[in-house]
Each structure stands twice: as structure tokens, then as C-alpha cells.
Design a protein around this motif. Sequence first.
Motif: not given
Length: 530
Positions: A196-203, A240-241, A268-275, A331-335
Motif C-alpha cells: 500500500p502507498e496510501s491510507t486508502d490502499e492500506l485500509y 501519512a497525515f 484520529l478519524i482514520y484510526m477510529n474507523r480502523l478501530y 492520505s486525502p489531506v497530505s500527498d
Amino acid sequence: MGNRVMMSVVTIVAACFISACSSGAEEDKQHAVDVEVRKEGFPIVDEEITMTMMGPNAQGTEWKDMPFFQDYAEETNIHFEFNTPPASDFGTNLNLALSSGDLDDIIYGPIDLTSGMEGEYGEQGLFLPLEDLIEEYGPNMKKVLEERPDIKKSITSADGHIYALPHINTDHRGKWVNPVWYNGKWLDSLGVEELPESTDELYDLLIQFRDEDPNENGEADEIPISSEGMDPIRMLFLNAFGLKSQGIEEIDGEVRYAPITENYKEYLIYMNRLYEENLLDPETFSQSEDQVNAKGQENKIGLLGGYYSYFLTGEANDEAVNNPMTVPLTSPVSDELIVTASQGFNRGAFILTEENPYPEASIRWADYFYTEDGGVYLDQGPEGYRWEWADEEKNKRNQLPLPEGYDNTEEYRKTLTPSYGIAAPFLNPPLEVKEEPDAFALFTIDETEEKREPYYQVAIPEVSIKREEQKEINTIEVDLESYVEQMEAKFITGVEPISNWDKYVETIKGMGIDRYVEIHQEAYDNWRSN
């Protein structure tokens, strides 16, 4: 050690006369007199001397039993009585010693000793200034500081004195901050060829880890990410962010506090989604290191947060080459591709207290470790344990087989030397100087060069903070750091809804964060202007 540490056949001897100059309750204290200290070669002193040393035991082995201390005592004629509380309790023990004045002669590898504390206790006379001692008795350290002015200005306190020798790491792992690895067996099971190269791909990959039985046992027992708290894995996601720290960081010359930025909110929003989706272990914030390791050894974890992956999996070194290091993520907020790096050195690794009766001998004792041979000696232990010379010219070392009962090199190394788990005072040379790299070492070199080094950024350089301002920082940090970590856990687990973000930020601002940032900005500006 023998002849390998002899710096010269010519020995220059300097007489160091130390007299008792105390009063009151100090009048009965024993002080050394007429000690001759050699400026070159070994032994350092002709007659045996003994001092006391305080340091954090992160190894589990008594320092008096370590081959390093035993061997070096024979070479130098300098012996120690040790005061080594567990690393977890060391800060408390050190603070008690400093407040009571009941100090050992040397403080070795202290934990959580800030630049402000160095300056404060130095100004009070509890720590000895070292720059004149380095000039006369520390030729190797002197050379390092001449070649690395960045280190010199970072270890110099605000009052202009150097109160502690640094830990310097030139090894390829020297700038690592919390590397994270993939479980290679799971990647192979799922046929994953591109990481994975992005948070979406990692998800998406974590979903596969959860649902597609990558450990091939027919049970839904896979844990995509597991960790003892967030420390071992946090940096991968902060980077990533677009963040370099969970505290103070510098961006284009401006200092900011990362946990109140919008980027941190998105983290935090991303990590909450994973949780919430059972991609992050629900026991992350309650389990011990041993519990995480047990899950790893049962092949239940997909993303491995640890200095080496085999710390979690229990694999042998040569098996761990199948566990690739993560690549930096966008991530969507940092390339921007970011990997947080340390500067490759730490201040505060070796301190002489006012009680020290042999400061010249003490600096000579430590100075050898700022050479390549001395660095290997401290890091790997004496010849005959982890390594031996491969040729008569002593240009190359061979790694020796592990003794029976040890599964990996680090498990054995920590019984030999105090450089394990703490910032010991030495220059850690590149791996290829210490030994012929094995398959795992070559693997980590390649992974570092490809996935970390091109993207390294330091959160903020080691800066010196004035004594009074450090007191302000300490007051603010007492509540600030614990609050941020508590709220991180609450936001990630959903105990605190992210809708309360503004309230969280206002609480932090009420703790004096503006002044906290201002002090660090001033210190950074001073560091940059030097």
C-alpha cells in the motif's frame, strides 16, 4: 581487548591533583588525590580506582556481570560500583538523587533528562562542565565535535557549557523512529505483490487481512493491527497525515503543536474507523507487550510495530527477511511522503556529577567509545562473544554463532553490554564496520535505503532551552502529555466523539500551549542562528 585498543606506544602522563574542598557535612567525604591519568593508551591509570555509576537497566542483566564492564575494567584499571534501577523506574530514582544531593559519580544513559535539566543542574554545580575536560582528555570526542558542529551546538546548554556527552549513531538504523513491518506470510497467502502507498490502499489490505484467512488456519482469528498502545505504530499514520510528531514539530521554520492541527484530527478519524471495523485490535490500549508478542508468535497479527519484526513473531533472523518494511503513505489531506527521523544522536548520555573524584579519568574512560573500534566494543561487547577478528591485520570482524539457548542476536547482546535499550555514550559505527552483514542485516539496509532515507524529516532539532523556560515547559507538560494521550485513546475507541474536537482544542489552549510553542520557537531560532 589487549593491544587492539592501544592508541600509541608513547604514553603521555598527566598528573591530576584533586583535593577535598568541602565543608559542614561534606568534610568527611573521601576524595582522590595525586591520580596520574594517561592522555593516551591503556591503562588509563596505573593504580586501580573505583567510582560509582548510576544508569537505567533496560537489559535485565546486572551490569557488574556484563563482559563489557569486566573486560574494560582490566584494560583501564577503572572499576565501578553500580546503581542500576530498572529503566521503568529510573526517572523517579534519578529525580530523588538530584533533589537529595545523594549522587553517584557518573550518570550513564539517563532517561528523560531534558536540556533544561542539564542546564539547571549544571548551573547549580551538580553536573560538571565538560568542555575543558574534552579539550585535554577527550581527543576523540573533540574530533567528533569539530567535524559535526550540529552535534556541538545541540549538546551545548543555554549557558554555553557542555554537561553531558552524546550518543551518536551512524549505523543505517541510527535514524529509525518506530519502523513498522508487514507479516510476509500473510502477504504471500493473499498474493499481495504491491505494498500500500496510501491510507486508502492500506485500509483495503487490512480488510483482506481480517476477512480472507491469511494465516490459513480456517478461523477468523486474524488481527490486522495489534500493538501495546499507539507508540509502536503511531508514526506510520501520523506521517501519512502530514505530521512528524505527536508533540512539537517544525514546518518551514515555524514551530507548531501537532495534536491541535486539522491533520491530527483526520488521523484520529482514520484510526477510529480502523478501530470500529475491527482492523485495530480492541485490546490495543489495555494489553501488555508480552500479550502482543504472544499474538504475534501465534501468527495472528498482520502489521507489526517493533524495531524488528521478529521481536513480535519470534522468528529467526533469516526468516524475518520475508517481512517487508512499510512504505511511507499518503492520505486525502497530505500527498507528501514523510518518514520521521531522529537526528542520529541524543544528548545527555554521560554526566559527571559534583561527587566525581576523578573527572579526567572519567572522560578518558568514555572517550575511547567515540572511535570505530571503541564503538564496536561498547555496542557488541568484547572480542570472543559476538565477534572475532577475521584477519591478523584486524581490518575485518566475523560474527560468531549464537550460544545455545538464544534465538536472536539482540537477546544475546543485551547480556554483554549496557548499550542495549538506552542511549549509551558512544559513536555507533555503520553495521559493516561491526560485522560482515548477514542476510537479515543486508535486508534492513536495503529496506532503509529504499523506503526511509529518501523521505526522512526531523520533527525538530535537539535545541537548548533556558533553565527558567524549561521550568515553564515542565509545568505545562505535566498535564498536557497525559491529556493528549488519554484523548487520543478516547477518540480512537469512540469513547469521545470527534464532534468534541473543538472542546479538546480549547482545553489544550487553556493549558498554556501558546507559551509552550513560543518557548520552542525561540529555542529553535537560537539553534538555527548559531
